[in-house]
Design a protein around this motif. Structure first.
Motif: not given
Length: 776
Positions: A730-736, A750-756
């Motif tokens: 969420n803080s963009n330290e990691i690019s999901a 079909s799965i939210p990118t951040d949760k995946l």
């Protein structure tokens, strides 16, 4: 904390003291003399021989050309003889140490007289000196090297305890008690099923299989499991994977240009042979001499490709005879290492320094492999070195129905095999082993110290195979069961499984080794039966948990009072990730494939000859996810991730891999796209099964990876890790978005990118756990 992540920095610090060592320099000889105590009755084999072999044989051993001072300690006749110009003194006078100059010299305080001499960098401990002196006092009795004495029938020790399941346990328990140890508890069913799955199939059990085994309370639940695993194609492939090391299989010829070769149909045969549970004597005979069998068929001829797995040069200007000698030497070395556990290569240039194998005997054995009909120089990279057979659909529809021709882009497959020449090619002792310095002519024969070659056998590779499996051969069955024991227990009963000679380790359980060797012969060389016998023992089923007492009394687990804790092999680490993620393509056989590897490695190291191995063209689709057994093996650039985890280079026959712990291994686990992709796919599949709670997701992933359920603390730590990953995303330290696209497998939209991404990162952590890359 039970979760131990392989963090690169931590391992770097730990591994600063670790390096890749040649196993021959690190093997521990199991000897009473190591314990500091002097036995009441000195045994030559276990107490004296290790000392004189290590400290004396360099100058006073079997090699007649290297003997100093006229003294050889190799045989009693040589050791007892008079020395000096006047023949007025003796190194050893049985029962008279005061008249034995050996005793004077090892105790001397004069550096000019001391033995071993200081400049040799060898030294005797006080205990070792006392043992040699006491041995002479007791008569200086010599015994033939233990490995050259045929196995003798052994009565199983009588034990009053219920712990023993079979004879293995009786022998092991007797040795434990003698050393003041007791067996460990039986491993939990979760640990046990994981262990036996990996040892017999190279793959982990899935949660359904684990749960079913845990719930099965029948008395024979474990035996049913073992039987079922031994009848899977996974078992056959796993056995074949080890045979690739032994046979030095590769998909290229080696040397500078390292052009591609086609030998995968031979690999398909190996899988087929293990799947059929071909008796080991037949399995080996087909490979050594299938072309010489009466009324041989195409399968038997294909099996002789074993003899052609060595490196072959395509370089211009080569001298045919020079490479002919090198190829024959490779076959001889492979024969000695794989089937006899002897270092015949050490006798190429001179008599063996440590074992009773002369240079003449080396080249007599050499002559069995010298008469091959082989083209030793090949000018064109696309040319298959003769002799070879051509496999088409016609052959596959017939006796070669085990070959997966559907995967091949070619309709005609040339495969190198072995044939004898019509006229015998003379063999000679080569001065210093050099191809152009022949001396005396020699004829096919075997070392007298092992077993004289029977007159009634043909003097060719078929006769050599019959000699190998002669009931009087002291080595073949021992070497074979020892390697099977090494597969199941991590270390052989003879830890130097590649060397049963004087410089090798002594057997930790000699009576058990003989018992198993004779059992293998009596059971008609049935490999599956022997592996089941080992798996069913209580010794195998012990917990690997180590107590402080065990650590102090038996740190190397020589006496087997616990199960060894073993890291998975290079192949198993990758295949496990593919299996638990659902990516594993279990198609059997066919040509080799090219999974992920760092870009540019082939291009940077190519010899410049061009051809199909100049550039690495990665496989696509399901071929990316085939078992590691089928990974394309370029000799000059073996698969880098697998080499990092101690895979064999396949340049030479290897029966025991090195075991290292290095920072690069942690970096592979953390950065290999195959593991990252597998983590993402496992996370996506799990999210679909349990879309509501992290706890269910993490529990499922953890069990798939480790074969057990996590406890509350572990679940909470991993949930905390998930939350931490979400914060970084969420803080963009990691690019999901970038993370979920690593690897060729399409991300599940079909799965939210951040949760995946967050769940994938947690999954990757679990796949990095020490417990995950250990077989339990």
């Amino acid at each position: 904390m039970r979760i131990r992540l392989h963090l690169g920095l931590l391992i770097f610090l730990m591994a600063s003291y670790s390096c890749k060592q040649n196993p021959s320099t690190t093997e521990k000889i199991v000897s009473k003399s190591d314990l500091g105590a002097i036995p009441e009755k000195i045994d030559f084999t276990f107490d004296v021989k290790p000392i004189i072999s290590d400290r004396c044989f360099k100058c006073h051993g079997p090699d007649k050309n290297a003997i100093e001072g006229g003294l050889s300690l190799n045989t009693p006749e040589d050791a007892y003889k008079a020395l000096g110009k006047l023949e007025d003194h003796y190194a050893i006078v049985p029962k008279k140490p005061e008249q034995s100059t050996l005793v004077d010299r090892i105790y001397s305080e004069d550096s000019n007289l001391l033995m071993p001499p200081p400049e040799s960098n060898l030294a005797l401990s006080d205990t070792e000196k006392a043992i040699l002196k006491k041995w002479i006092e007791q008569g200086a009795e010599y015994k033939e090297h233990w490995a050259f004495i045929p196995p003798k029938p052994q009565e199983s020790p009588i034990n009053q305890e219920d712990w023993a399941n079979n004879e293995i346990d009786a022998f092991v328990l007797s040795k434990m008690k003698f050393n003041g140890l007791s067996p460990s508890n039986t491993a939990s069913k979760e640990k046990l099923i994981r262990r036996v799955f990996f040892d017999l199939t190279g793959l982990p059990p899935n949660p359904k299989q684990v749960n079913a085994f845990v719930k099965d309370s029948s008395a024979n639940s474990y035996e049913k499991l073992v039987d079922s695993l031994l009848h899977t194609i996974d078992y056959a492939e796993h056995m074949a994977a080890e045979w690739m090391d032994i046979s030095r299989y590769a998909d290229t010829h080696g040397y500078q240009d390292d052009f591609e070769r086609t030998m995968w149909p031979w690999r398909d045969w190996v899988i087929h042979a293990f799947n059929e549970n071909m008796p080991y004597d037949k399995f080996v005979t087909y490979q050594l001499a299938g072309d010489l069998l009466p009324e041989q068929n195409l399968e038997q001829i294909l099996a002789t490709g074993f003899n052609r797995n060595h490196k072959i040069t395509f370089e211009g200007g080569t001298i045919p005879e020079e490479y002919h000698v090198e190829y024959v030497e490779d076959r001889l070395t492979t024969f000695g290492t794989a089937f006899l556990g002897l270092t015949f290569e050490c006798a190429r240039c001179h008599d063996h320094k440590y074992d009773p194998i002369s240079q003449k005997e080396h080249f007599e054995l050499f002559s069995f492999f010298n008469n091959n009909k082989e083209k030793n120089t090949v000018p064109l990279p696309e040319e298959t070195p003769e002799p070879y057979i051509t496999i088409t659909q016609k052959e596959v529809d017939g006796v070669l129905d085990f070959i997966n021709l559907q995967k091949s882009q070619k309709k005609e497959i040339p495969v190198m095999v072995m044939y004898e020449r019509e006229e015998v090619k003379p063999a000679y002792i080569l001065n210093r082993g050099v191809y152009d310095q022949p001396t005396d002519e020699v004829y096919p024969n075997t070392p007298e110290s092992v077993l004289a070659f029977p007159e009634n056998l043909p003097k060719n590779r078929l006769g050599l195979s019959k000699w190998l499996f002669n009931a009087k051969n002291p080595l073949t069955a021992r070497v074979t069961v020892n390697r099977l024991w090494q597969r199941m227990f991590g270390t052989g009963l003879v830890s130097s499984s590649y060397d049963f000679g004087n410089q090798g380790a002594l057997p930790s359980h000699p009576e058990l080794l003989d018992y198993l060797a004779l059992k293998l012969q009596e059971d008609n060389w049935n490999i599956k039966e022997m592996l089941k016998f080992m798996a069913m023992s209580s010794t195998y089923q012990q917990s690997s948990k180590i107590s402080q007492e065990l650590l102090e009394k038996d740190p190397e687990n020589t006496f087997l009072a616990r199960a060894p804790r073993l890291r998975l092999s290079a192949e198993m680490i990758r295949d496990q990730a593919l299996a638990v993620s659902g990516l594993l393509n279990k198609e059997v056989g066919g040509p080799s494939v090219k999974p992920y590897q760092p870009e540019g490695i082939w291009e940077e190291t190519t010899g410049g000859g061009g051809g199909s191995t100049a550039q690495y063209v990665q496989s696509t689709g399901n071929d990316l996810y085939r078992k590691s057994l089928y990974t394309f093996w370029k000799r000059t650039v073996p698969p880098p991730s697998m080499m990092t985890f101690d895979a064999s280079s396949r340049d030479l026959c290897t029966v025991k891999r090195q075991e290292t712990n290095t920072p690069l291994q942690a970096l592979v686990l953390l950065n290999d796209p195959q593991l990252i992709e597998a983590s993402r796919v496992l996370a996506a599949n799990t999210y679909k099964l349990y879309p509501k709670t992290n706890k269910e997701q993490i529990t499922h992933i953890f069990q798939k990876a480790t074969s057990r359920l996590p406890d509350t603390d572990e679940v909470n730590m991993l949930i905390e890790h998930y939350d931490n990953m979400m914060r970084k995303i969420n803080s963009n330290e990691i690019s999901a978005a970038e993370y979920v696209t690593i690897g060729d497998f399409t991300a599940d939209e079909s799965i939210p990118t951040d949760k995946l991404a967050a769940l994938s990162l947690v999954t990757h952590t679990i796949l990095n756990l020490d417990e995950t890359i250990t077989r339990g």
